[in-house]
Design an enzyme around this catalytic site. Sequence first.
Site, PDB file in Angstrom:
ATOM      1  N   LYS A 215       3.051  11.797  -3.341  1.00 18.44           N
ATOM      2  CA  LYS A 215       2.187  10.944  -4.173  1.00 18.44           C
ATOM      3  C   LYS A 215       1.175  11.801  -4.932  1.00 18.44           C
ATOM      4  O   LYS A 215       0.725  11.439  -5.999  1.00 18.44           O
ATOM      5  CB  LYS A 215       1.471   9.918  -3.288  1.00 18.44           C
ATOM      6  CG  LYS A 215       0.554   8.961  -4.055  1.00 18.44           C
ATOM      7  CD  LYS A 215      -0.029   7.899  -3.139  1.00 18.44           C
ATOM      8  CE  LYS A 215      -1.140   7.114  -3.796  1.00 18.44           C
ATOM      9  NZ  LYS A 215      -1.727   6.115  -2.874  1.00 18.44           N
TER      10      LYS A 215
ATOM     11  N   ASP B 250       0.882  -1.165   0.000  1.00 21.31           N
ATOM     12  CA  ASP B 250       0.000   0.000   0.000  1.00 21.31           C
ATOM     13  C   ASP B 250       0.919   1.214   0.000  1.00 21.31           C
ATOM     14  O   ASP B 250       1.494   1.568   1.023  1.00 21.31           O
ATOM     15  CB  ASP B 250      -0.885  -0.029   1.260  1.00 21.31           C
ATOM     16  CG  ASP B 250      -1.666   1.275   1.463  1.00 21.31           C
ATOM     17  OD1 ASP B 250      -1.605   2.157   0.579  1.00 21.31           O
ATOM     18  OD2 ASP B 250      -2.323   1.397   2.513  1.00 21.31           O
TER      19      ASP B 250
ATOM     20  N   ASP C 186     -12.831   5.548   1.504  1.00 22.03           N
ATOM     21  CA  ASP C 186     -11.417   5.590   1.882  1.00 22.03           C
ATOM     22  C   ASP C 186     -10.926   7.029   1.945  1.00 22.03           C
ATOM     23  O   ASP C 186     -10.775   7.682   0.919  1.00 22.03           O
ATOM     24  CB  ASP C 186     -10.590   4.780   0.868  1.00 22.03           C
ATOM     25  CG  ASP C 186      -9.094   4.751   1.216  1.00 22.03           C
ATOM     26  OD1 ASP C 186      -8.668   5.506   2.102  1.00 22.03           O
ATOM     27  OD2 ASP C 186      -8.362   3.962   0.594  1.00 22.03           O
TER      28      ASP C 186
ATOM     29  N   GLU D 298      -7.233   0.565  -4.549  1.00 26.27           N
ATOM     30  CA  GLU D 298      -7.233   0.475  -3.092  1.00 26.27           C
ATOM     31  C   GLU D 298      -8.561  -0.039  -2.510  1.00 26.27           C
ATOM     32  O   GLU D 298      -8.549  -0.883  -1.615  1.00 26.27           O
ATOM     33  CB  GLU D 298      -6.840   1.833  -2.492  1.00 26.27           C
ATOM     34  CG  GLU D 298      -5.358   2.127  -2.707  1.00 26.27           C
ATOM     35  CD  GLU D 298      -4.973   3.584  -2.535  1.00 26.27           C
ATOM     36  OE1 GLU D 298      -5.815   4.384  -2.098  1.00 26.27           O
ATOM     37  OE2 GLU D 298      -3.815   3.921  -2.845  1.00 26.27           O
TER      38      GLU D 298
END
Length: 563
Positions: free
Chosen positions: A68, A6, A167, A145
């Site tokens: 990211k 992850d 999420d 994800e």
Amino acid sequence: MIIGIDLGTTNSLVSIWQDGESTLVKNLLGDFVTPSVVGVDDDGRIIVGAPAKDRLLTHPSRTVAVFKRLMGSNASIKIADLVLKPQELSSFILKQLKEDVEAFTGEKVSEAVITVPAYFNDTQRKMTKLAGRLAGLKVERLLNEPTAAALAYGLHEEKDNEILVFDLGGGTFDVSVLEMFDGIMEVRASAGNNRLGGEDFTRAIAQYFTEQLNHDGLIPSDRLHKLEPKILAEAERAKVHLSTHHEYESHLVEDEKRFAISITRQKFESVCESLLSQLQQPILQALNDSSIAANQLDHVLLVGGATRMPIISKLVTKMFGVFPNKSLDPDQAVAKGAAIQAALKSQDESIEEVVLTDVCPYTLGIEVVTDTYDSKLVQGVFSPIIERNNTIPTSKMQTYYTANDNQESINIKVFQGESRNTANNIYLGNVTVDVPKGLAGHQSIEVRFSYDTNGLLEVEALVVQTAERTSSLIVTGEDDLNDEQVNKSLEKLKSLKIHPRESMENTSVLYRANRLYEQNIGEKRELVGRVVDYFTGILESADEEKINAVREQVNRELDQYEL
Ligand code: ADP
Ligand code: MG
């Protein structure tokens, strides 16, 4: 062995499939979670994870986080005297996680499943794969994800069900609607915002603190600007504290003066009101795109560290009228799912077969010329072939005609996006086919798009009259990465020194102590200073046994100076 990673905006984790279950692997410092932070130490060596995060405060120009969010962009990030690309920074994290598994299992690791936000576009996916390659990992699959989270919850082992995954991580927000039907796990729709996450809640608090500190000119604006990293650190602490308490009170030190700051849970709710409302739209879109009503959902999963905020459970409960499922640690679910996918990929016998499908998060199509009612040609019009939220793998075909008399070739330009105007979409690549001359509109080609679960697109063109096929043109994915560019990156990374693993534990204690020195004042600060001197002395003795014995003790002592 394929490892599951992850690779988060804020935190990264790695897990492996072991003895029939997904097992998280601890890093060198004994934590499951490795902060996605990269720094350069005073000797110009790369440091990764918690020790780098400690230096965000003490050495902001030598440290970077949340990169990211820049994945897939052409950004160059300055860190100390280095200039690095987002994928290069990510590769340091991946490499460290790879080494953590190697240290844990004693085996060499070369393959990985890496998770990405469902909202990631093609370039972002491609760059994630590149990051893997730069870290010496072959990326077997990119996994959305939310799908990973559903796997971690074991929902692929259940009978038919409808799932919504919410999420909220540090920098991304993803909502996906998944369906488990007849042994097939399908992502029905995904929506989100890759510019919205827990950090925004931190910033909302920081903004509030800044107003407090600036009130009546208490601290002038220009000095406040310098204090920004400290205010952010306080805001982060306040946010986490408010997940379990009703009020946060602290103070900030500037010029040896103390300034009180505080926030209540109620105030917090009001300062992040607009953020909360931004969370609703993607939920409605995902439900709408999947044609599933909120009351048909069997599970609502809360994933991502930021879902620990009570306001999030509250919002979700209010929206769905059911309590969400948060039985797994929200930080760990995605990594756990990645290792399950890795096991599926390597067809581990201990795992029941489940077919995973995904959705194509964006519309894919080509550029065409259309004519208006008065026969004027309009250039640069987008013609969708695979529409957003189609289940993948998928293959779709459309027929197109020549636009001009005696046209000899057709250049198929491939785009990704939702705009009717291709200039607003992302250009992916092109392929040219020759067509027999003729009158406009008399020659046709069939364009077939095949999109797989790795986000790879194959474009195939058939010229109907000549039956000539131009195919296997992979417009996206690793294969079209410019080798020269990859090699240049690899060369660059090879020339960089990495902080040696052996001394990382000592270094991390030292960095932590230095951070605490800056954060404390007065007597406490002095005591921390003494700990720094003591530990530095021990380190200089180079007596490994003694160092190892003392390090833990020092670390524990430092605990009491954490604010
Ligand atoms: P990512 O997937 O982006 O790497 P994570 O799932 O690790 O992120 O979540 C990180 C976010 O969760 C950060 O913004 C962090 O502040 C937040 N977070 C972690 N623990 C808590 C907590 N107890 N209360 C509130 N927020 C938290
Ligand atoms: Mg995450």
